[in-house]
Design a protein around this motif. Structure first.
Motif, mmCIF file in Angstrom:
data_model
loop_
_atom_site.group_PDB
_atom_site.id
_atom_site.type_symbol
_atom_site.label_atom_id
_atom_site.label_comp_id
_atom_site.label_asym_id
_atom_site.label_seq_id
_atom_site.Cartn_x
_atom_site.Cartn_y
_atom_site.Cartn_z
ATOM 1 N N ASP A 24 15.699 18.637 -2.721
ATOM 2 C CA ASP A 24 17.022 18.098 -2.985
ATOM 3 C C ASP A 24 17.761 18.869 -4.061
ATOM 4 O O ASP A 24 18.872 18.505 -4.433
ATOM 5 N N LYS A 25 17.182 19.924 -4.582
ATOM 6 C CA LYS A 25 17.842 20.741 -5.591
ATOM 7 C C LYS A 25 18.613 21.862 -4.909
ATOM 8 O O LYS A 25 18.071 22.604 -4.111
ATOM 9 N N LYS A 26 19.881 21.980 -5.251
ATOM 10 C CA LYS A 26 20.752 22.929 -4.577
ATOM 11 C C LYS A 26 21.337 23.936 -5.555
ATOM 12 O O LYS A 26 21.286 23.752 -6.768
ATOM 13 N N TYR A 28 24.827 25.370 -6.574
ATOM 14 C CA TYR A 28 26.273 25.216 -6.501
ATOM 15 C C TYR A 28 26.953 26.465 -7.052
ATOM 16 O O TYR A 28 26.555 26.978 -8.097
ATOM 17 N N HIS A 53 20.005 20.788 -10.442
ATOM 18 C CA HIS A 53 20.608 21.791 -9.572
ATOM 19 C C HIS A 53 20.825 23.105 -10.312
ATOM 20 O O HIS A 53 20.970 23.138 -11.537
ATOM 21 N N ILE A 97 26.118 25.779 -2.032
ATOM 22 C CA ILE A 97 27.245 24.867 -1.850
ATOM 23 C C ILE A 97 28.425 25.481 -2.584
ATOM 24 O O ILE A 97 28.398 25.626 -3.809
ATOM 25 N N HIS A 270 27.089 15.639 -5.962
ATOM 26 C CA HIS A 270 25.676 15.294 -5.813
ATOM 27 C C HIS A 270 25.437 14.575 -4.478
ATOM 28 O O HIS A 270 24.456 14.849 -3.779
ATOM 29 N N SER A 273 25.504 17.058 -1.655
ATOM 30 C CA SER A 273 24.257 17.820 -1.556
ATOM 31 C C SER A 273 23.180 17.026 -0.833
ATOM 32 O O SER A 273 22.359 17.586 -0.099
ATOM 33 N N THR A 274 23.183 15.717 -1.038
ATOM 34 C CA THR A 274 22.192 14.857 -0.375
ATOM 35 C C THR A 274 22.469 14.781 1.127
ATOM 36 O O THR A 274 21.546 14.881 1.950
ATOM 37 N N TYR A 276 24.123 16.912 3.050
ATOM 38 C CA TYR A 276 24.011 18.188 3.757
ATOM 39 C C TYR A 276 22.738 18.932 3.400
ATOM 40 O O TYR A 276 22.682 20.148 3.510
ATOM 41 N N ALA A 277 21.715 18.180 3.000
ATOM 42 C CA ALA A 277 20.429 18.800 2.649
ATOM 43 C C ALA A 277 19.811 19.463 3.870
ATOM 44 O O ALA A 277 19.983 18.983 4.988
#
Length: 277
Positions: A24-26, A28, A53, A97, A270, A273-274, A276-277
């Motif tokens: 779940d870490k993206k 950005y 993130h 993202i 946030h 991100s969840t 479109y994980a």
């Protein structure tokens, strides 16, 4: 299971969490608007980082601490070069993202056209949004048509080479961009905003963004409900014109939503991100 194995698994999980390798870490990539710089994200960036993130705030050419002068930036591609260079370094098996604010919407659209497979989702925060039916300059031209000269206040325009440059004055910053933001942010902008350009002349000569590349990347629009620079009705028109997968809204946000409503911007990003994980 032995206690040794349980301890090992527990330590492994802690290691994964601390290293930011959880799914779940993206990553950005935050892109500022005209005249601004990476500094405009100073509230949102640490909020995203505190959630684990990775965040990169970009200074476009002749913006922020980028050393180029706007007089030496002749095309939109040159203006966007720092963002394109960053995306070129992203491994082919990774996605970011992209978040564009104001004019930055055109910057991330350009990047999505160049690197569609490296973008998980494009997020337009109170931003200009091109479509695939018209030249990239279309939304700026329509905006200029509906905006009377008096609405630009004390913005200083000049002709430099093949483009029109602009510098936001203190009055338009206070009355149209930062009217709901803390006074400290307004003062920061007065000190740091630089002369920029919308590059309408150059964008009017470019090919349409394509459905196969730019149009293939998921897009989310975040509406700034109290935006006086890009009013709500124009944001709504662009949303209908370009089409979006999702539309979110931040109540009470002026044009500089990252200053007036930083926690709400963080929550929106946030949540994106969840999804479109």
């Amino acid at each position: 299971m032995s206690s040794e194995k349980m301890i090992f698994i527990f330590m492994l999980l802690l290691s994964l969490i601390s290293s930011g390798n959880c799914s779940d870490k993206k990553h950005y990539v935050l892109v500022h608007g005209a005249g601004h710089g990476a500094w405009s994200w100073y509230k949102v960036k640490p909020l995203l980082e505190s959630a684990g993130h990775r965040v990169t705030a970009v200074d476009l050419a002749a913006s922020g601490i980028n050393m180029k002068k706007i007089e030496d930036v002749d095309t939109f591609s040159q203006y966007n070069k720092p963002l394109l260079q960053l995306l070129a370094t992203i491994p082919s098996n990774k996605k970011v993202i992209l978040v564009g604010h104001s004019l930055g919407g055109l910057n991330i659209a350009h990047a999505m056209e160049k690197f569609p497979l490296k973008v998980l989702v494009g997020v337009f925060l109170g931003a200009f949004v091109p479509d695939t039916q018209h030249r990239p300059s279309y939304v700026l031209e329509k905006y200029n048509e509906r905006t009377p000269p008096a609405a630009w206040g004390d913005t200083v325009f000049d002709s430099t080479g093949n483009k029109t440059t602009m510098l936001f004055g203190p009055q338009i910053l206070a009355n149209k961009l930062y009217q709901l933001s803390p006074v400290e942010d307004l003062e920061l902008a007065k000190a740091l905003v630089r002369r920029s350009s919308l590059f309408v002349e150059n964008l009017s000569k470019q090919k349409n963004f394509s459905k196969q590349r730019y149009g293939s990347v998921p897009r989310v629009y975040i509406v700034c409900a109290k935006d006086l620079a890009i009013p709500l009705e124009y944001q709504s028109w662009m949303i209908q014109n370009a089409g979006f997968n999702d539309v979110l809204k931040i109540k009470g946000a002026d044009h500089m939503a990252m200053n007036s409503k930083p926690e709400e911007v963080f929550d929106s990003l946030h949540n994106i991100s969840t999804k479109y994980a």
